[in-house]
Scaffold this motif. Structure first.
Motif, PDB file in Angstrom:
ATOM      1  N   VAL A 138      -3.946  -2.223   6.513  1.00  0.00           N
ATOM      2  CA  VAL A 138      -4.528  -2.640   5.226  1.00  0.00           C
ATOM      3  C   VAL A 138      -3.551  -3.520   4.456  1.00  0.00           C
ATOM      4  N   PHE A 143     -12.984  -2.158   0.998  1.00  0.00           N
ATOM      5  CA  PHE A 143     -11.930  -2.841   0.239  1.00  0.00           C
ATOM      6  C   PHE A 143     -12.106  -4.360   0.242  1.00  0.00           C
ATOM      7  N   LEU A 162      -8.332  -8.813   2.324  1.00  0.00           N
ATOM      8  CA  LEU A 162      -8.815  -7.622   1.624  1.00  0.00           C
ATOM      9  C   LEU A 162      -8.347  -7.649   0.184  1.00  0.00           C
ATOM     10  N   GLU A 163      -9.084  -6.956  -0.675  1.00  0.00           N
ATOM     11  CA  GLU A 163      -8.728  -6.841  -2.083  1.00  0.00           C
ATOM     12  C   GLU A 163      -7.580  -5.843  -2.250  1.00  0.00           C
ATOM     13  N   PHE A 175      -3.084   5.749   1.903  1.00  0.00           N
ATOM     14  CA  PHE A 175      -3.795   5.657   3.172  1.00  0.00           C
ATOM     15  C   PHE A 175      -3.111   6.543   4.215  1.00  0.00           C
ATOM     16  N   VAL A 226      -7.318   7.864   1.099  1.00  0.00           N
ATOM     17  CA  VAL A 226      -8.222   7.464   2.182  1.00  0.00           C
ATOM     18  C   VAL A 226      -7.747   8.132   3.464  1.00  0.00           C
ATOM     19  N   GLN A 243      -4.170  -7.411   3.379  1.00  0.00           N
ATOM     20  CA  GLN A 243      -4.101  -7.762   1.961  1.00  0.00           C
ATOM     21  C   GLN A 243      -3.110  -8.905   1.745  1.00  0.00           C
ATOM     22  N   SER A 302      -5.525  -2.641  -3.249  1.00  0.00           N
ATOM     23  CA  SER A 302      -6.003  -1.246  -3.283  1.00  0.00           C
ATOM     24  C   SER A 302      -5.334  -0.413  -4.360  1.00  0.00           C
ATOM     25  N   THR A 319       0.861  -1.180   0.000  1.00  0.00           N
ATOM     26  CA  THR A 319       0.000   0.000   0.000  1.00  0.00           C
ATOM     27  C   THR A 319       0.899   1.233   0.000  1.00  0.00           C
ATOM     28  N   THR A 371      -3.896   3.548  -4.221  1.00  0.00           N
ATOM     29  CA  THR A 371      -4.541   4.347  -3.169  1.00  0.00           C
ATOM     30  C   THR A 371      -3.559   4.651  -2.043  1.00  0.00           C
ATOM     31  N   ARG A 385      -6.181   8.975  -5.537  1.00  0.00           N
ATOM     32  CA  ARG A 385      -7.155   8.459  -4.580  1.00  0.00           C
ATOM     33  C   ARG A 385      -6.509   8.368  -3.200  1.00  0.00           C
TER      34      ARG A 385
END
Length: 517
Positions: A87, A166, A96-97, A104, A136, A91, A99, A6, A102, A134
């Motif tokens: 996250v 997500f 979780l898918e 964070f 978050v 993942q 991201s 991420t 993105t 994008r």
């Protein structure tokens, strides 16, 4: 076993750097290893994210989890990496898918809530500049993050909402915090009913004129006078006659105050020039910036595009006062530490106020003064010659008479003065556009003695002052800057002899000559 990546942002000064948050799960004894030069607050993230994920209903894997913050050589601090870490870990476990690109940002509470962090505005801007649109963020930071053009902001109040967004496999079983509490204040600070206004000042016609000149040209100013004469009152009203900040300046100022903020996140850009008034006991790191680890901004940066007011200036330590000389010239401050080096903008207007002596009674014949000559020399010795040489306007503020006090409130208002100041700023911006400058205070000797060179008969008195040793080359340029500002206020295309004489008068060099004319 898996790997995931991420993104987050590390701030070094006001500059943001994109950070890849890599998570790897391996078949080894359970543990959590955090790599990448984390500070103490960031090292504690291991316990925060583990408890936050567990209390949300989606615990971290009970295997060896290694999280690497890349680039590993970049110092990182704060709790803003928590969300990206949890996250990435989930993942890697496949909960979780992916991201994608993105970014964070956010701190994780032990109950799984997301809490606001400082510095969101410069962090989001750095992410957008790096091509990651994008972002978050915690719900409390949403409005501040949305101030950045081009940012696609998604905000959440807790980890359960993030996991659901997500692709958590069992989203229905996720637990929300028992009580989602906002870390921001419930409402914005209300505007003051009575804002400082120039109409409040009794008398002080010279001081009011000097303040208007300072506002119009961005000049520094020193008020000297007895206690109760209105020095502080004048200084506090400078921002009331300054023009509102443009988009670029407002973004810079808001980013700096976002970085320093410990209260409510910003909901709109700061348009009013800031006003900083540190106490005379402030240290050099408090004024310039510093601290352990990555240097933090000081008062000179918090006053960027605004006013730095030093009340009782001779009471400040001389080392602190002399440290202002470099940012006054360059408009920025560079702070070097063993861990990192940070550069902060610091283009401010310096306003200083001083008494005539330590007891403040050395006015007129000075019969009430109890200070010795040595005490008076030591008092003003704090204000070094090189520092005073950088102050364009220096004037004495006399005591207010009873008649002037009775007429208080009848003077011109700040709004009326601001209109003239704005017109003068527009005139100089048009003249200086070719040089990439905005105000007369930004001009240098190359410009003043080149494209803006005045006839020799206008600058003859200044040349004589240099030959007598009463004026330095820097002082020569600063008198010319003030003269150009006076011309802009009068709507003249060029300074006249009267403008130069008045500029020299406010330089505290030509007063005796003019008073005897």
């Amino acid at each position: 076993m898996g790997f995931a990546r991420t993104y987050s942002v590390a701030l070094v000064g006001i500059t943001g750097h994109l950070v890849e948050v890599e998570a790897d799960i391996s078949a080894a004894l359970p543990g959590f290893v955090l790599l990448g030069l984390p500070d103490t607050a960031l090292s504690e993230s291991k316990d925060r994210v583990r408890s936050g994920a567990k209390n949300t209903g989606l615990p971290l894997p009970q295997r060896k989890l290694t999280v690497n913050l890349t680039p590993a050589t970049l110092p990182k601090r704060g709790s803003g990496f928590d969300l990206a870490m949890v996250v990435a870990a989930l993942q890697a476990e496949g909960e979780l898918e992916p991201s994608g690109s993105t970014v964070f940002l956010g701190e994780v509470g032990l109950d799984g809530s997301l809490r606001a962090i400082p510095g969101v505005l410069p962090a989001v801007k750095a992410a957008v500049d790096a091509g990651h649109h994008r972002v978050v963020v915690p719900a409390d930071n949403a409005e501040e993050a949305a101030l950045v053009m081009g940012a696609e902001v998604s905000s959440f109040g807790c980890l359960a909402e993030v996991f659901t967004a997500f692709g958590a496999k069992e989203a229905g079983k996720l637990r929300h915090p028992a009580q989602s509490r906002s870390t921001a204040n419930p409402k914005d600070t209300p505007e003051q009913a009575l804002r400082p206004d120039m109409a409040d000042i009794a008398g002080q016609s010279e001081g009011r004129l000097a303040l208007e000149i300072a506002a119009a040209g961005g000049h520094h100013i020193l008020f000297n006078g007895p206690p109760g004469s209105g020095k502080t009152m004048l200084a506090e009203r400078l921002t009331s006659i300054l023009p509102q900040l443009d988009d670029e300046a407002a973004m810079q100022v808001t980013a700096l105050h976002s970085l320093c903020s410990t209260g409510s996140p910003r909901k709109e850009l700061i348009r009013t020039p800031p006003f900083e008034a540190p106490h005379h006991t402030a240290s050099s790191p408090a004024i310039l910036g510093g601290g352990s680890g990555i240097p933090r901004p000081g008062s000179v940066s918090k006053a960027h595009r605004g006013v730095l007011f030093l009340d009782e200036a001779p009471e400040f330590r001389r080392q602190v006062l002399d440290s202002l000389r470099q940012p006054l010239e360059s408009g920025q401050v560079v702070i070097d530490r063993a861990v990192a080096s940070a550069t902060y903008p610091a283009r401010f207007q310096l306003v200083m106020a001083s008494n005539p002596c330590p007891c403040g009674m050395n006015v007129g014949r000075g019969l009430d003064c109890t200070c010795t000559s040595r005490e008076r020399r030591s008092y003003f010795g704090k204000l070094s010659g090189p520092l005073l040489d950088r102050i364009d306007l220096q004037l004495t503020v006399p005591k207010v008479t009873a008649a002037e006090l009775a007429g208080a409130g009848s003077n011109e208002s700040s709004e009326s003065i601001r209109q003239r100041v704005t017109a003068a700023r527009l005139a100089q911006a048009e003249r200086l556009r070719a040089f990439g400058l905005l105000t007369n205070a930004d001009t240098n000797g190359k410009i003043l003695r080149g494209p803006l060179r005045l006839d020799a008969h206008l600058t003859g008195e200044l040349s004589s002052a240099i030959d007598r040793g009463n004026l330095t080359a820097r002082g020569f340029d600063r008198v010319l800057r003030t003269a150009w500002t006076l011309a802009d206020l009068d709507g003249a295309s060029n300074p006249t002899k009267d403008h130069i004489d008045l500029a020299l008068y406010f330089r505290d060099l030509g007063k005796e000559k003019l008073e005897h004319q």
